[in-house]
Every structure is written in structure tokens, then in C-alpha cells.
Motif scaffolding. Structure first.
Motif, PDB file in Angstrom:
ATOM      1  N   GLY A 117       8.793 -39.273  -5.345  1.00  0.00           N
ATOM      2  CA  GLY A 117       8.571 -38.948  -3.944  1.00  0.00           C
ATOM      3  C   GLY A 117       7.506 -37.908  -3.715  1.00  0.00           C
ATOM      4  O   GLY A 117       7.009 -37.754  -2.588  1.00  0.00           O
ATOM      5  N   ASP A 118       7.137 -37.174  -4.751  1.00  0.00           N
ATOM      6  CA  ASP A 118       6.063 -36.192  -4.635  1.00  0.00           C
ATOM      7  C   ASP A 118       4.702 -36.893  -4.652  1.00  0.00           C
ATOM      8  O   ASP A 118       4.578 -38.023  -5.134  1.00  0.00           O
ATOM      9  N   ILE A 119       3.697 -36.185  -4.174  1.00  0.00           N
ATOM     10  CA  ILE A 119       2.338 -36.712  -4.156  1.00  0.00           C
ATOM     11  C   ILE A 119       1.464 -35.939  -5.131  1.00  0.00           C
ATOM     12  O   ILE A 119       1.524 -34.707  -5.192  1.00  0.00           O
ATOM     13  N   GLY A 120       0.675 -36.665  -5.898  1.00  0.00           N
ATOM     14  CA  GLY A 120      -0.362 -36.070  -6.724  1.00  0.00           C
ATOM     15  C   GLY A 120      -1.716 -36.379  -6.111  1.00  0.00           C
ATOM     16  O   GLY A 120      -2.027 -37.543  -5.836  1.00  0.00           O
ATOM     17  N   LEU A 121      -2.519 -35.361  -5.853  1.00  0.00           N
ATOM     18  CA  LEU A 121      -3.844 -35.520  -5.248  1.00  0.00           C
ATOM     19  C   LEU A 121      -4.874 -35.720  -6.358  1.00  0.00           C
ATOM     20  O   LEU A 121      -5.090 -34.819  -7.173  1.00  0.00           O
ATOM     21  N   VAL A 122      -5.465 -36.901  -6.386  1.00  0.00           N
ATOM     22  CA  VAL A 122      -6.344 -37.296  -7.485  1.00  0.00           C
ATOM     23  C   VAL A 122      -7.707 -37.698  -6.930  1.00  0.00           C
ATOM     24  O   VAL A 122      -7.796 -38.567  -6.054  1.00  0.00           O
ATOM     25  N   PRO A 123      -8.795 -37.094  -7.406  1.00  0.00           N
ATOM     26  CA  PRO A 123     -10.131 -37.515  -6.960  1.00  0.00           C
ATOM     27  C   PRO A 123     -10.390 -38.970  -7.335  1.00  0.00           C
ATOM     28  O   PRO A 123      -9.845 -39.493  -8.308  1.00  0.00           O
ATOM     29  N   ASP A 124     -11.240 -39.604  -6.558  1.00  0.00           N
ATOM     30  CA  ASP A 124     -11.610 -41.003  -6.811  1.00  0.00           C
ATOM     31  C   ASP A 124     -13.112 -41.119  -6.596  1.00  0.00           C
ATOM     32  O   ASP A 124     -13.582 -41.014  -5.461  1.00  0.00           O
ATOM     33  N   ASP A 160      -3.262 -34.855   6.211  1.00  0.00           N
ATOM     34  CA  ASP A 160      -2.356 -34.467   7.286  1.00  0.00           C
ATOM     35  C   ASP A 160      -1.247 -33.559   6.749  1.00  0.00           C
ATOM     36  O   ASP A 160      -1.076 -33.398   5.543  1.00  0.00           O
ATOM     37  N   GLU A 161      -0.493 -32.963   7.681  1.00  0.00           N
ATOM     38  CA  GLU A 161       0.502 -31.968   7.306  1.00  0.00           C
ATOM     39  C   GLU A 161       1.605 -32.562   6.439  1.00  0.00           C
ATOM     40  O   GLU A 161       2.091 -31.906   5.508  1.00  0.00           O
ATOM     41  N   ALA A 162       2.011 -33.796   6.721  1.00  0.00           N
ATOM     42  CA  ALA A 162       3.075 -34.422   5.935  1.00  0.00           C
ATOM     43  C   ALA A 162       2.645 -34.599   4.482  1.00  0.00           C
ATOM     44  O   ALA A 162       3.434 -34.378   3.558  1.00  0.00           O
ATOM     45  N   THR A 163       1.384 -34.980   4.278  1.00  0.00           N
ATOM     46  CA  THR A 163       0.856 -35.133   2.916  1.00  0.00           C
ATOM     47  C   THR A 163       0.804 -33.788   2.210  1.00  0.00           C
ATOM     48  O   THR A 163       1.171 -33.665   1.039  1.00  0.00           O
ATOM     49  N   ARG A 164       0.372 -32.766   2.917  1.00  0.00           N
ATOM     50  CA  ARG A 164       0.270 -31.436   2.314  1.00  0.00           C
ATOM     51  C   ARG A 164       1.636 -30.922   1.870  1.00  0.00           C
ATOM     52  O   ARG A 164       1.752 -30.261   0.836  1.00  0.00           O
ATOM     53  N   GLN A 165       2.658 -31.237   2.634  1.00  0.00           N
ATOM     54  CA  GLN A 165       4.000 -30.776   2.293  1.00  0.00           C
ATOM     55  C   GLN A 165       4.561 -31.491   1.069  1.00  0.00           C
ATOM     56  O   GLN A 165       5.322 -30.915   0.284  1.00  0.00           O
ATOM     57  N   ARG A 166       4.194 -32.750   0.888  1.00  0.00           N
ATOM     58  CA  ARG A 166       4.702 -33.534  -0.252  1.00  0.00           C
ATOM     59  C   ARG A 166       3.856 -33.362  -1.507  1.00  0.00           C
ATOM     60  O   ARG A 166       4.310 -33.666  -2.612  1.00  0.00           O
ATOM     61  N   ALA A 167       2.624 -32.889  -1.341  1.00  0.00           N
ATOM     62  CA  ALA A 167       1.725 -32.753  -2.496  1.00  0.00           C
ATOM     63  C   ALA A 167       2.202 -31.631  -3.411  1.00  0.00           C
ATOM     64  O   ALA A 167       2.551 -30.544  -2.959  1.00  0.00           O
ATOM     65  N   LYS A 168       2.233 -31.911  -4.708  1.00  0.00           N
ATOM     66  CA  LYS A 168       2.673 -30.919  -5.689  1.00  0.00           C
ATOM     67  C   LYS A 168       1.587 -30.539  -6.678  1.00  0.00           C
ATOM     68  O   LYS A 168       1.682 -29.524  -7.360  1.00  0.00           O
ATOM     69  N   ILE A 169       0.544 -31.363  -6.770  1.00  0.00           N
ATOM     70  CA  ILE A 169      -0.463 -31.125  -7.797  1.00  0.00           C
ATOM     71  C   ILE A 169      -1.805 -31.660  -7.318  1.00  0.00           C
ATOM     72  O   ILE A 169      -1.870 -32.688  -6.638  1.00  0.00           O
ATOM     73  N   LEU A 170      -2.872 -30.925  -7.598  1.00  0.00           N
ATOM     74  CA  LEU A 170      -4.233 -31.315  -7.250  1.00  0.00           C
ATOM     75  C   LEU A 170      -5.086 -31.234  -8.510  1.00  0.00           C
ATOM     76  O   LEU A 170      -5.125 -30.201  -9.181  1.00  0.00           O
ATOM     77  N   PHE A 171      -5.776 -32.319  -8.829  1.00  0.00           N
ATOM     78  CA  PHE A 171      -6.686 -32.350  -9.976  1.00  0.00           C
ATOM     79  C   PHE A 171      -8.123 -32.195  -9.496  1.00  0.00           C
ATOM     80  O   PHE A 171      -8.561 -32.870  -8.565  1.00  0.00           O
ATOM     81  N   LEU A 172      -8.854 -31.306 -10.151  1.00  0.00           N
ATOM     82  CA  LEU A 172     -10.282 -31.154  -9.919  1.00  0.00           C
ATOM     83  C   LEU A 172     -10.989 -31.131 -11.267  1.00  0.00           C
ATOM     84  O   LEU A 172     -10.404 -30.708 -12.274  1.00  0.00           O
TER      85      LEU A 172
END
Length: 393
Positions: A117-124, A160-172
Motif C-alpha cells: 500500500g505504500d508508494i515508492g517514487l521512482v524516476p523514469d 498530490d497530497e494523497a500521494t505524498r502521504q503514502r510515499a515512503k521512499i524517493l530514489f534519485l
């Protein structure tokens, strides 16, 4: 036997598929193949590193199980190198962990911080290990397009705010694979603030920190920026810097809590790194770093880039000049996507390139070239690609 459901949603690893196609082509009798596919350095590991491995491998004391976290000797020298190279202080006891190459850590970090249920933010586009780690951890991958128009930087403000709340990790990852660009300091500062505000772990892949083309513009560590260590961890590898791709040695450096969480995961999965490889890594960080080797290697990559970019300019093909890494991110002809053009180059010109979709859907109209082959092969392969592009234009 029935495979796990998660494997059904995972595509075959693109570089394994490329290897298989090249193997079959060689088996059919084709010998003159130029391989720009994988980033496997063509030059050998420095002799001092090899010698240290040989000497320490001969000592029976080094034949036992190594420490899960890596030897303190290795971690201390990683910390010293970070102080010398980036001017940052890290505690080797709590803020450094040895890795079986950075890919392992980049994959395993999601197992420590991402739940269903968590979101991982991944560059594409990006290195596939980020996506795969989040996927195997049971999280949802949100791909963030990197385009020429946005400077190959993810648009954090668009979330959006909902995505930010669920995001747990950001890859750069800068210098960036596959685009070769650097991130400006103001973007890094913005990314750190973003992660602070939303309690998101920032994972910074710094695999190409020593592969840059301008001595006046060296890549900066995440840990150099205020707040970087508070929100993140950086992954460093010996593969490209010291031509040690097959040795499988790297390190994660940064937030002590994150390092400990990564240790918990890794202690359940592997049994550490052969001690002589760690001794050899220390020699790389000390002797080789202070030799002519790093600059000579950068000069050679610069020579290869200059030839390739010059040829693309000659035919009027718009290829973004990289700031670093070993890659060129090359647009495809209008009548082909990345996979079609990669297949065309392999079948008709015997040149191996990676289709851009290996790194994400945003790469659909690109191929990635890795200039980790001898200069003579670079000349031959680039000439063939330019010939193919002119015929398709």
C-alpha cells in the motif's frame, strides 16, 4: 510448478535478454559485434587492487565468515574517503555499511521501508533496481518522468497530497543513468526539504560520482547538503570508479537508523563480503585514488564522448551532451521506438544498445549507449549508428 504471482508481473531483466540475443548472433558466426549494451568497463582493475586481493586471499585468517556490516577497517576507509572527497563526516561504526555492489543495497532498502500500500517514487527512466525493490516489497511504484523539457529532473511539486502521504521512499541518481545529467544544487535542496516535510526516505544512487567530464564541476554528495543525512542514505559502488564491476563491492553511507535497517535486511539475505575483497577496496580508496588512474580514466571517457558527440553533430542528430557517467541517451528515428531501433541496430549493423524502455516508459523513443568499450570500437559502433540514423531520417 506454479511461480509466485509477483513473478508474473515482472518482465525479464533486459540485460539478460540482450546477452542471450548477442550470444545467439555470435553462435551464428557473426564476430564483429560492437557492444554498447551493458556498462561493463573495458579496462582492467588497477594492478595494486588485484595484488592486495591475492595477498590477503592467501592468508587463512581471511577465509572465515566476514562481518555482516563489513569490516571496521573497510568502513573506516570509506568514511575517510568521504571526508577527503566530499568534506563530510560520517561515523564508520553507525553510518557506513558494506554492500555486495550498490545494486544490492538499492534493491534491499525497499524491503526495509516499503510495505503493501505504500508508494515508492521512482524516476523514469532509471536503473531498474529501484522499481524492482519497491515491487518485491509489495509497494506501488509511481514513475516520475524525466524529460529534456524538465531538465531530466522529477517534478516533485506535481504530486498530490494523497500521494505524498503514502510515499515512503524517493530514489534519485545524479550523475544520472541513463541521461548523464547532473542535478543543480537548488533541486537537491528542494528534494531534501520535500522529504523532510513528508517523512520520506531519500535514497541517492551515487554510482558515477567519479565519472565526470569537467574537473571544475565535480558531482556533490547528498550528504554535503544541509539535512541530507537526516533524510537519506547514499549508495556508492567500486564498479565504474575502479573498474571493479565483477568484484561486487559497494557501500551505503548516511543516516544511522537507515543503515541499521538495511543491516537487518541484509543479515537475513547474505553472509557478508569476502574479506580480501574489502582489503582490495581499501587499496582502491587509498592508493588508486591518489594515483593518475582516476584522471586517466576520465580523460579516456571524455575522448570517447567527444568522438561520438562530434559524429552525431555532423549528421544533425540532437543528442544531449552528458555531464558525467559512461552513457549517451540517444533519440530514435521517428519511425521506430527504442526497442525496434535496438533490434534494427543489432540485426543489420551488429551494434548492441539498450532500448530506452529498459529504464522506463519515458525512454520509449530513446536508446542508451554505454561507451565502456575500447576507443576503436566506439569509433566503429558510432559510425554504424550514424549510418543507420541517416538511412532512417
Amino acid at each position: 510448478m506454479l511461480k509466485a504471482d509477483k513473478l508474473k508481473g515482472l518482465p525479464p531483466y533486459i540485460f539478460a535478454r540482450l546477452d542471450e540475443r548477442v550470444y545467439k548472433l555470435r553462435e551464428s558466426g557473426v564476430k564483429d559485434i560492437v557492444d554498447f549494451g551493458k556498462a561493463d568497463p573495458d579496462h582492467s582493475t588497477p594492478q595494486a587492487v588485484v595484488k592486495r586481493l591475492q595477498e590477503t586471499a592467501a592468508d587463512p585468517e581471511n577465509h572465515h565468515y566476514p562481518a555482516f556490516k563489513g569490516s571496521l577497517f573497510f568502513r573506516e576507509h570509506v568514511a575517510k574517503w568521504y571526508q577527503e572527497r566530499f568534506g563530510v563526516t560520517v561515523d564508520p561504526e553507525t553510518e557506513v555499511i558494506a554492500l555486495l555492489g550498490s545494486k544490492e543495497g538499492l534493491f534491499h532498502i525497499s524491503l526495509a521501508y516499503v510495505s503493501q500500500g505504500d508508494i515508492g517514487l521512482v524516476p523514469d527512466p532509471s536503473f531498474p533496481a529501484y522499481n524492482d525493490g519497491v515491487f518485491f516489497a509489495g509497494g506501488e511504484v509511481l514513475r516520475m518522468p524525466l524529460t529534456k523539457e524538465n531538465g531530466y529532473l522529477p517534478d516533485l511539486d506535481s504530486l498530490d497530497e494523497a500521494t505524498r502521504q503514502r510515499a515512503k521512499i524517493l530514489f534519485l541518481n545524479y550523475p544520472n543513468n541513463p541521461t548523464g545529467v547532473f542535478a543543480p544544487p537548488e533541486f537537491m535542496e528542494r528534494a531534501i526539504r520535500f522529504c523532510q516535510e513528508h517523512e520520506i526516505l531519500l535514497c541517492y544512487d551515487h554510482a558515477y560520482s567519479e565519472v565526470y567530464l569537467d574537473d571544475a564541476n565535480k558531482p556533490k554528495s547528498l550528504l554535503e547538503f544541509p539535512g541530507g543525512k537526516d533524510v537519506g542514505v547514499e549508495f556508492f559502488t567500486f564498479s565504474k570508479t575502479f573498474n571493479m564491476a565483477g568484484w561486487r563491492l559497494g557501500a551505503a553511507v548516511g543516516n544511522a537508523e537507515v543503515i541499521n535497517s538495511l543491516l537487518v535486511v541484509q543479515s537475513h539475505i547474505n553472509s557478508g563480503i569476502f574479506a580480501p575483497i574489502q582489503f582490495a577496496g581499501v587499496t582502491a580508496l587509498t592508493e588508486v585514488t591518489h594515483s593518475n588512474f582516476p584522471q586517466e580514466q576520465r580523460d579516456e571517457y571524455k575522448r570517447r564522448f567527444e568522438y561520438a558527440l562530434g559524429k552525431f553533430r555532423e549528421i544533425g542528430w540532437d543528442v544531449h551532451p552528458p555531464d558525467g557517467t559512461v552513457y549517451l541517451w540517444v533519440p530514435t528515428p521517428q519511425n521506430m521506438n527504442g526497442e525496434e531501433f535496438a533490434n534494427h541496430l543489432l540485426d543489420e549493423y551488429h551494434v548492441v544498445v539498450a532500448p530506452g524502455t529498459a529504464f522506463g516508459e519515458t525512454g520509449d523513443r530513446y536508446v542508451r549507449l554505454s561507451l565502456t568499450t575500447q576507443y576503436e570500437n566506439v569509433v566503429k559502433g558510432i559510425d554504424r549508428i550514424c549510418q543507420a540514423l541517416q538511412k532512417q531520417a
